[in-house]
Scaffold this motif. Structure first.
Motif, PDB file in Angstrom:
ATOM      1  N   ASP A  28      76.488   8.163  44.836  1.00 15.58           N
ATOM      2  CA  ASP A  28      76.899   9.028  43.759  1.00 15.58           C
ATOM      3  C   ASP A  28      76.919  10.487  44.239  1.00 15.58           C
ATOM      4  OD1 ASP A  28      75.241   7.355  40.923  1.00 15.58           O
ATOM      5  OD2 ASP A  28      76.613   6.633  42.485  1.00 15.58           O
ATOM      6  N   TYR A  40      83.719  22.576  31.724  1.00 16.54           N
ATOM      7  CA  TYR A  40      83.772  22.380  30.279  1.00 16.54           C
ATOM      8  C   TYR A  40      82.838  23.372  29.593  1.00 16.54           C
ATOM      9  CZ  TYR A  40      85.623  17.888  31.775  1.00 16.54           C
ATOM     10  OH  TYR A  40      86.357  16.911  32.389  1.00 16.54           O
ATOM     11  N   PRO A  90      82.837  18.541  23.935  1.00 13.61           N
ATOM     12  CA  PRO A  90      83.105  19.474  25.038  1.00 13.61           C
ATOM     13  C   PRO A  90      84.579  19.853  25.071  1.00 13.61           C
ATOM     14  CG  PRO A  90      81.711  17.686  25.775  1.00 13.61           C
ATOM     15  CD  PRO A  90      82.179  17.330  24.396  1.00 13.61           C
ATOM     16  N   LEU A 131      87.631  21.287  27.556  1.00 13.23           N
ATOM     17  CA  LEU A 131      88.071  21.505  28.930  1.00 13.23           C
ATOM     18  C   LEU A 131      88.514  22.956  29.115  1.00 13.23           C
ATOM     19  CD1 LEU A 131      88.946  20.329  31.738  1.00 13.23           C
ATOM     20  CD2 LEU A 131      91.198  19.954  30.691  1.00 13.23           C
ATOM     21  N   TYR A 145      90.531  22.757  35.359  1.00 14.86           N
ATOM     22  CA  TYR A 145      90.613  21.512  36.124  1.00 14.86           C
ATOM     23  C   TYR A 145      91.249  21.802  37.467  1.00 14.86           C
ATOM     24  CZ  TYR A 145      95.383  21.353  34.190  1.00 14.86           C
ATOM     25  OH  TYR A 145      96.670  21.657  33.832  1.00 14.86           O
ATOM     26  N   TRP A 146      91.179  20.826  38.364  1.00 18.37           N
ATOM     27  CA  TRP A 146      91.570  21.055  39.766  1.00 18.37           C
ATOM     28  C   TRP A 146      90.896  22.334  40.305  1.00 18.37           C
ATOM     29  CZ3 TRP A 146      92.715  16.507  40.716  1.00 18.37           C
ATOM     30  CH2 TRP A 146      93.745  15.784  40.107  1.00 18.37           C
ATOM     31  N   TYR A 164      79.414  23.110  31.783  1.00 16.87           N
ATOM     32  CA  TYR A 164      79.181  22.007  32.710  1.00 16.87           C
ATOM     33  C   TYR A 164      80.318  21.914  33.713  1.00 16.87           C
ATOM     34  CZ  TYR A 164      75.842  20.316  29.216  1.00 16.87           C
ATOM     35  OH  TYR A 164      74.794  20.188  28.333  1.00 16.87           O
ATOM     36  N   GLN A 184      82.036  19.125  36.414  1.00 18.17           N
ATOM     37  CA  GLN A 184      82.139  17.673  36.594  1.00 18.17           C
ATOM     38  C   GLN A 184      83.040  17.395  37.778  1.00 18.17           C
ATOM     39  OE1 GLN A 184      84.640  15.419  33.957  1.00 18.17           O
ATOM     40  NE2 GLN A 184      83.402  13.553  34.118  1.00 18.17           N
ATOM     41  N   TYR A 193      85.426  14.630  39.525  1.00 18.48           N
ATOM     42  CA  TYR A 193      86.140  13.387  39.224  1.00 18.48           C
ATOM     43  C   TYR A 193      86.821  12.853  40.483  1.00 18.48           C
ATOM     44  CZ  TYR A 193      89.770  16.930  38.067  1.00 18.48           C
ATOM     45  OH  TYR A 193      90.632  18.013  38.064  1.00 18.48           O
ATOM     46  N   ALA A 221      84.041   7.745  41.052  1.00 18.97           N
ATOM     47  CA  ALA A 221      83.121   7.263  40.024  1.00 18.97           C
ATOM     48  C   ALA A 221      81.773   6.948  40.664  1.00 18.97           C
ATOM     49  CB  ALA A 221      83.689   6.022  39.349  1.00 18.97           C
ATOM     50  N   PRO A 222      80.669   7.210  39.963  1.00 17.17           N
ATOM     51  CA  PRO A 222      80.570   7.820  38.636  1.00 17.17           C
ATOM     52  C   PRO A 222      80.931   9.303  38.657  1.00 17.17           C
ATOM     53  CG  PRO A 222      78.386   7.599  39.589  1.00 17.17           C
ATOM     54  CD  PRO A 222      79.338   6.921  40.539  1.00 17.17           C
ATOM     55  N   CYS A 223      81.655   9.729  37.638  1.00 15.34           N
ATOM     56  CA  CYS A 223      82.179  11.094  37.579  1.00 15.34           C
ATOM     57  C   CYS A 223      81.106  12.035  37.054  1.00 15.34           C
ATOM     58  CB  CYS A 223      83.433  11.133  36.711  1.00 15.34           C
ATOM     59  SG  CYS A 223      84.751  10.091  37.343  1.00 15.34           S
ATOM     60  N   PHE A 272      78.326  14.917  36.167  1.00 11.65           N
ATOM     61  CA  PHE A 272      78.271  16.283  35.657  1.00 11.65           C
ATOM     62  C   PHE A 272      77.115  17.040  36.303  1.00 11.65           C
ATOM     63  CE2 PHE A 272      81.173  16.264  32.038  1.00 11.65           C
ATOM     64  CZ  PHE A 272      81.287  14.905  31.739  1.00 11.65           C
ATOM     65  N   GLN A 278      73.961  19.716  35.626  1.00 10.20           N
ATOM     66  CA  GLN A 278      72.938  19.638  34.578  1.00 10.20           C
ATOM     67  C   GLN A 278      73.208  20.608  33.431  1.00 10.20           C
ATOM     68  OE1 GLN A 278      72.610  21.301  37.358  1.00 10.20           O
ATOM     69  NE2 GLN A 278      71.143  23.003  37.172  1.00 10.20           N
TER      70      GLN A 278
END
Lengths: 113, 119
Positions: A1, A42, A50, A52, A55-56, A93, A95, A97, A100-102, A104, A106
Motif C-alpha cells: 500500500d 479534497y 468531500p 474535489l 487532480y492530476w 486531504y 489522495q 489514485y 489500489a488501495p487509493c 488518503f 491523514q
C-alpha cells in the motif's frame, strides 16, 4: 500500500495570508506511460461530502477559486491557498489514485489565526 | 445532473450485517468506476473499496481493513451499486460515501449514510 503523509496536521493562518499543505507519498505516483501524477486534493467541511479541488496533482477542478493551486511530482506535493478566506476553514486531504488501495493522507485541519 | 444517493445505513450489532446502496443518475453507471470512502467521527477519510467499470470487467478491490467482510456489487440496469457489509465491527462505525470517477477525477460524491455498529 502507498502511505500518504501530510504535514502539518493542523495549521492556523491569518485571513489574506498564504496557507501551504504538504503531502508525501511512500512511493512515486507518477505514471511513466502518461507522465501524470495520480494525486488529488479534497476539501472537507463538517456535514458535507468531500469536495474535489485538484487532480492530476495540479489541475484545478472547474469552479474552484484560483487561489487554490497544486504542485509537485513523484512523491512530494503541495496544496497552496494564496490568500486565505474565511470559507476555506476545513480539513484538507491528499489522495493517491495510482494504485489500489487509493490511500488518503491523514488530513490537515486549517483554521483562521 | 450527476447525482449519487446512499441509503441503507443504520444501527447494527457487532457481528451483524448491513447492505448499503448507492443510486446514481445523470451518467451511465457501467462506464464508470465507483468507490466507497468512509469517515469515522473525528477521524480522516478512509478508502474502502472500488467497483471498476464494464470495460475493466467490473473488477472489485478492497482495503485490507474490510477485505473478506465487505463485498461490492452493482446492477447497471437499475443504476445501483451495493456494499454488502458482514461481520461488522465497532471500528466500522462511520459515514459511508459513494463516489464516481469521471475524466480521471473523483468529482461526484453522495451525501453519505451513517453506519453505527454498537451493542
Amino acid at each position: 500500500d502507498i502511505v500518504m503523509t501530510q504535514s502539518p496536521d493542523s495549521l492556523a493562518v491569518s485571513l489574506g495570508e498564504r496557507a501551504t499543505i504538504n503531502c508525501k507519498s511512500g512511493q512515486s505516483v507518477l505514471s511513466s506511460s502518461n507522465r501524470k501524477n495520480y494525486l488529488a486534493w479534497y476539501q472537507h467541511k463538517p456535514g458535507q461530502p468531500p469536495k474535489l479541488l485538484i487532480y492530476w496533482a495540479s489541475t484545478r477542478e472547474s469552479g474552484v477559486p484560483d487561489r487554490f493551486s497544486g504542485s509537485g511530482s513523484g512523491t512530494d506535493f503541495t496544496l497552496t491557498i494564496s490568500s486565505l478566506q474565511a470559507e476555506d476553514v476545513a480539513a484538507y486531504y491528499c489522495q493517491q489514485y495510482y494504485s489500489a488501495p487509493c490511500t488518503f493522507g491523514q488530513g490537515t485541519k486549517l483554521e483562521i489565526k | 445532473e450527476v447525482q449519487l444517493v446512499e441509503s441503507g445505513g443504520g444501527l447494527v450489532q457487532p457481528g451483524g450485517s448491513l447492505r448499503l446502496s448507492c443510486a446514481v443518475s445523470g451518467f451511465t453507471l457501467s462506464e464508470h468506476y465507483i468507490d466507497w470512502v468512509r469517515q469515522a467521527a473525528g477521524k480522516g477519510l478512509e478508502w474502502v473499496g472500488r467497483s471498476r467499470n464494464k470495460r475493466n470487467n467490473y473488477i472489485t478491490e478492497y482495503a485490507a481493513s474490510v477485505k473478506g467482510r465487505f463485498t461490492l456489487s452493482r446492477d447497471d440496469s437499475t443504476n445501483s451499486l451495493y456494499l454488502q457489509m458482514n461481520s461488522l465491527k465497532t471500528e466500522d462505525t462511520a459515514v459511508y460515501y459513494c463516489v464516481t470517477w469521471v475524466d480521471g477525477a473523483a468529482r461526484y460524491w453522495g451525501q453519505g449514510t451513517l453506519v453505527t455498529v454498537s451493542s
